[in-house]
Design a protein around this motif. Structure first.
Motif, PDB file in Angstrom:
ATOM      1  N   LYS A   4       0.833  -1.206   0.000  1.00 29.05           N
ATOM      2  CA  LYS A   4       0.000   0.000   0.000  1.00 29.05           C
ATOM      3  C   LYS A   4       0.870   1.259   0.000  1.00 29.05           C
ATOM      4  O   LYS A   4       0.557   2.224  -0.694  1.00 29.05           O
ATOM      5  CB  LYS A   4      -0.942  -0.001   1.204  1.00 29.05           C
ATOM      6  CG  LYS A   4      -2.052  -1.003   1.092  1.00 29.05           C
ATOM      7  CD  LYS A   4      -2.995  -0.919   2.262  1.00 29.05           C
ATOM      8  CE  LYS A   4      -4.095  -1.950   2.131  1.00 29.05           C
ATOM      9  NZ  LYS A   4      -5.065  -1.860   3.218  1.00 29.05           N
ATOM     10  N   VAL A   5       1.947   1.234   0.760  1.00 30.12           N
ATOM     11  CA  VAL A   5       2.866   2.380   0.783  1.00 30.12           C
ATOM     12  C   VAL A   5       3.504   2.559  -0.589  1.00 30.12           C
ATOM     13  O   VAL A   5       3.599   3.681  -1.096  1.00 30.12           O
ATOM     14  CB  VAL A   5       3.940   2.202   1.888  1.00 30.12           C
ATOM     15  CG1 VAL A   5       5.016   3.256   1.786  1.00 30.12           C
ATOM     16  CG2 VAL A   5       3.299   2.223   3.271  1.00 30.12           C
ATOM     17  N   SER A   6       3.915   1.448  -1.202  1.00 31.01           N
ATOM     18  CA  SER A   6       4.519   1.521  -2.543  1.00 31.01           C
ATOM     19  C   SER A   6       3.522   2.040  -3.568  1.00 31.01           C
ATOM     20  O   SER A   6       3.876   2.832  -4.443  1.00 31.01           O
ATOM     21  CB  SER A   6       5.034   0.146  -2.977  1.00 31.01           C
ATOM     22  OG  SER A   6       6.119  -0.233  -2.176  1.00 31.01           O
ATOM     23  N   TYR A   7       2.266   1.592  -3.459  1.00 28.87           N
ATOM     24  CA  TYR A   7       1.218   2.107  -4.343  1.00 28.87           C
ATOM     25  C   TYR A   7       1.043   3.608  -4.155  1.00 28.87           C
ATOM     26  O   TYR A   7       0.947   4.363  -5.125  1.00 28.87           O
ATOM     27  CB  TYR A   7      -0.119   1.415  -4.063  1.00 28.87           C
ATOM     28  CG  TYR A   7      -0.462   0.290  -5.003  1.00 28.87           C
ATOM     29  CD1 TYR A   7      -0.345   0.434  -6.369  1.00 28.87           C
ATOM     30  CD2 TYR A   7      -0.937  -0.913  -4.513  1.00 28.87           C
ATOM     31  CE1 TYR A   7      -0.675  -0.596  -7.232  1.00 28.87           C
ATOM     32  CE2 TYR A   7      -1.277  -1.953  -5.366  1.00 28.87           C
ATOM     33  CZ  TYR A   7      -1.142  -1.785  -6.724  1.00 28.87           C
ATOM     34  OH  TYR A   7      -1.483  -2.803  -7.570  1.00 28.87           O
ATOM     35  N   SER A   8       0.997   4.039  -2.911  1.00 28.67           N
ATOM     36  CA  SER A   8       0.812   5.469  -2.619  1.00 28.67           C
ATOM     37  C   SER A   8       1.976   6.289  -3.154  1.00 28.67           C
ATOM     38  O   SER A   8       1.775   7.335  -3.783  1.00 28.67           O
ATOM     39  CB  SER A   8       0.672   5.692  -1.112  1.00 28.67           C
ATOM     40  OG  SER A   8      -0.442   4.999  -0.618  1.00 28.67           O
ATOM     41  N   ILE A   9       3.182   5.812  -2.913  1.00 33.84           N
ATOM     42  CA  ILE A   9       4.373   6.525  -3.392  1.00 33.84           C
ATOM     43  C   ILE A   9       4.379   6.560  -4.919  1.00 33.84           C
ATOM     44  O   ILE A   9       4.688   7.591  -5.527  1.00 33.84           O
ATOM     45  CB  ILE A   9       5.656   5.886  -2.834  1.00 33.84           C
ATOM     46  CG1 ILE A   9       5.754   6.169  -1.328  1.00 33.84           C
ATOM     47  CG2 ILE A   9       6.895   6.396  -3.560  1.00 33.84           C
ATOM     48  CD1 ILE A   9       6.861   5.424  -0.624  1.00 33.84           C
ATOM     49  N   ALA A  10       4.032   5.439  -5.540  1.00 29.70           N
ATOM     50  CA  ALA A  10       3.991   5.387  -7.004  1.00 29.70           C
ATOM     51  C   ALA A  10       2.952   6.362  -7.549  1.00 29.70           C
ATOM     52  O   ALA A  10       3.216   7.074  -8.529  1.00 29.70           O
ATOM     53  CB  ALA A  10       3.694   3.970  -7.477  1.00 29.70           C
ATOM     54  N   PHE A  11       1.778   6.413  -6.923  1.00 31.21           N
ATOM     55  CA  PHE A  11       0.732   7.321  -7.392  1.00 31.21           C
ATOM     56  C   PHE A  11       1.181   8.777  -7.252  1.00 31.21           C
ATOM     57  O   PHE A  11       1.006   9.580  -8.184  1.00 31.21           O
ATOM     58  CB  PHE A  11      -0.571   7.084  -6.618  1.00 31.21           C
ATOM     59  CG  PHE A  11      -1.751   7.797  -7.224  1.00 31.21           C
ATOM     60  CD1 PHE A  11      -2.307   7.350  -8.413  1.00 31.21           C
ATOM     61  CD2 PHE A  11      -2.288   8.911  -6.617  1.00 31.21           C
ATOM     62  CE1 PHE A  11      -3.388   8.001  -8.986  1.00 31.21           C
ATOM     63  CE2 PHE A  11      -3.380   9.568  -7.182  1.00 31.21           C
ATOM     64  CZ  PHE A  11      -3.932   9.112  -8.370  1.00 31.21           C
ATOM     65  N   LEU A  12       1.784   9.116  -6.123  1.00 29.03           N
ATOM     66  CA  LEU A  12       2.286  10.484  -5.936  1.00 29.03           C
ATOM     67  C   LEU A  12       3.408  10.800  -6.919  1.00 29.03           C
ATOM     68  O   LEU A  12       3.503  11.925  -7.425  1.00 29.03           O
ATOM     69  CB  LEU A  12       2.763  10.684  -4.492  1.00 29.03           C
ATOM     70  CG  LEU A  12       1.663  10.671  -3.434  1.00 29.03           C
ATOM     71  CD1 LEU A  12       2.267  10.716  -2.030  1.00 29.03           C
ATOM     72  CD2 LEU A  12       0.699  11.839  -3.639  1.00 29.03           C
ATOM     73  N   THR A  13       4.228   9.810  -7.201  1.00 31.13           N
ATOM     74  CA  THR A  13       5.286   9.993  -8.205  1.00 31.13           C
ATOM     75  C   THR A  13       4.680  10.258  -9.579  1.00 31.13           C
ATOM     76  O   THR A  13       5.144  11.136 -10.310  1.00 31.13           O
ATOM     77  CB  THR A  13       6.188   8.751  -8.252  1.00 31.13           C
ATOM     78  OG1 THR A  13       6.783   8.552  -6.961  1.00 31.13           O
ATOM     79  CG2 THR A  13       7.280   8.888  -9.302  1.00 31.13           C
ATOM     80  N   GLY A  14       3.639   9.506  -9.918  1.00 31.24           N
ATOM     81  CA  GLY A  14       2.952   9.719 -11.199  1.00 31.24           C
ATOM     82  C   GLY A  14       2.368  11.121 -11.290  1.00 31.24           C
ATOM     83  O   GLY A  14       2.512  11.798 -12.317  1.00 31.24           O
ATOM     84  N   LEU A  15       1.706  11.555 -10.210  1.00 33.52           N
ATOM     85  CA  LEU A  15       1.158  12.918 -10.197  1.00 33.52           C
ATOM     86  C   LEU A  15       2.270  13.958 -10.312  1.00 33.52           C
ATOM     87  O   LEU A  15       2.124  14.966 -11.012  1.00 33.52           O
ATOM     88  CB  LEU A  15       0.349  13.152  -8.923  1.00 33.52           C
ATOM     89  CG  LEU A  15      -0.969  12.379  -8.798  1.00 33.52           C
ATOM     90  CD1 LEU A  15      -1.609  12.660  -7.436  1.00 33.52           C
ATOM     91  CD2 LEU A  15      -1.916  12.711  -9.926  1.00 33.52           C
ATOM     92  N   GLY A  16       3.383  13.700  -9.632  1.00 33.35           N
ATOM     93  CA  GLY A  16       4.529  14.614  -9.715  1.00 33.35           C
ATOM     94  C   GLY A  16       5.076  14.712 -11.124  1.00 33.35           C
ATOM     95  O   GLY A  16       5.416  15.802 -11.606  1.00 33.35           O
ATOM     96  N   LEU A  17       5.146  13.579 -11.818  1.00 35.00           N
ATOM     97  CA  LEU A  17       5.625  13.588 -13.203  1.00 35.00           C
ATOM     98  C   LEU A  17       4.678  14.349 -14.115  1.00 35.00           C
ATOM     99  O   LEU A  17       5.124  15.074 -15.018  1.00 35.00           O
ATOM    100  CB  LEU A  17       5.804  12.156 -13.706  1.00 35.00           C
ATOM    101  CG  LEU A  17       7.058  11.442 -13.239  1.00 35.00           C
ATOM    102  CD1 LEU A  17       6.996   9.959 -13.570  1.00 35.00           C
ATOM    103  CD2 LEU A  17       8.288  12.079 -13.851  1.00 35.00           C
ATOM    104  N   ILE A  18       3.383  14.198 -13.880  1.00 33.80           N
ATOM    105  CA  ILE A  18       2.412  14.952 -14.676  1.00 33.80           C
ATOM    106  C   ILE A  18       2.608  16.450 -14.448  1.00 33.80           C
ATOM    107  O   ILE A  18       2.604  17.242 -15.398  1.00 33.80           O
ATOM    108  CB  ILE A  18       0.973  14.515 -14.341  1.00 33.80           C
ATOM    109  CG1 ILE A  18       0.752  13.071 -14.820  1.00 33.80           C
ATOM    110  CG2 ILE A  18      -0.056  15.454 -14.975  1.00 33.80           C
ATOM    111  CD1 ILE A  18      -0.521  12.427 -14.293  1.00 33.80           C
ATOM    112  N   PHE A  19       2.818  16.844 -13.202  1.00 37.13           N
ATOM    113  CA  PHE A  19       3.062  18.256 -12.884  1.00 37.13           C
ATOM    114  C   PHE A  19       4.334  18.756 -13.561  1.00 37.13           C
ATOM    115  O   PHE A  19       4.344  19.823 -14.190  1.00 37.13           O
ATOM    116  CB  PHE A  19       3.167  18.448 -11.364  1.00 37.13           C
ATOM    117  CG  PHE A  19       3.678  19.795 -10.974  1.00 37.13           C
ATOM    118  CD1 PHE A  19       2.862  20.915 -11.031  1.00 37.13           C
ATOM    119  CD2 PHE A  19       4.997  19.966 -10.570  1.00 37.13           C
ATOM    120  CE1 PHE A  19       3.339  22.172 -10.693  1.00 37.13           C
ATOM    121  CE2 PHE A  19       5.483  21.215 -10.225  1.00 37.13           C
ATOM    122  CZ  PHE A  19       4.654  22.323 -10.284  1.00 37.13           C
TER     123      PHE A  19
END
Length: 149
Positions: A4-19
């Protein structure tokens, strides 16, 4: 828990890349400085747009894999995608005006991709497919008695 932590970090990383990708489109010179390079583009922002769309695509892919609960695909994407921040870091460090500080965001991206990718792949259990065979029974009926033989 670590998944779950890895999923959360991955999702935030994805949002960061979009930004970050959007910033290369909307404010290319600011994004360029944040990336860690400086060059005289003379109004030609081709590099910025290439970098921007690459980051937006990567971020969308990561976010979609998280939302679709595609743990294995996300893990493979993160591990294979590690080559992007490694290349970016090497580009940044190749400039004589840069040092370790400018490489830190790229180093953090490498660490996040590696650790999250490994955790996601390690936690993926391969499902064993059971093949069920069904016996075939030949039934014959007698026309005269309507009984099974």
């Amino acid at each position: 828990m670590t998944t779950k932590v890895s999923y959360s970090i991955a999702f935030l990383t994805g949002l960061g890349l979009i930004f970050i990708g959007a910033r290369f489109f909307l404010s290319p010179e600011v994004a360029e400085a944040g990336f860690g390079i400086h060059f005289n583009e003379q109004g030609n922002y081709s590099f910025h747009y290439i970098k921007g769309i690459r980051d937006i695509f990567s971020g969308l892919l990561i976010c979609l894999f998280v939302l679709m609960n595609e743990k294995r695909a996300l893990g493979v994407t993160l591990l294979a995608g590690t080559m992007v921040p490694i290349s970016d870091m090497l580009i940044v460090l190749s400039k004589n005006y840069n040092g370790f500080v400018q490489a830190v965001p790229h180093i953090l991206a490498i660490i996040i991709c590696l650790i999250s990718g490994i955790i996601l792949l390690a936690s993926t259990q391969t499902k064993k497919h059971t093949i069920r065979t069904r016996g075939y029974i030949k039934l014959t009926h007698s026309a005269a008695t309507n009984k099974k033989k």
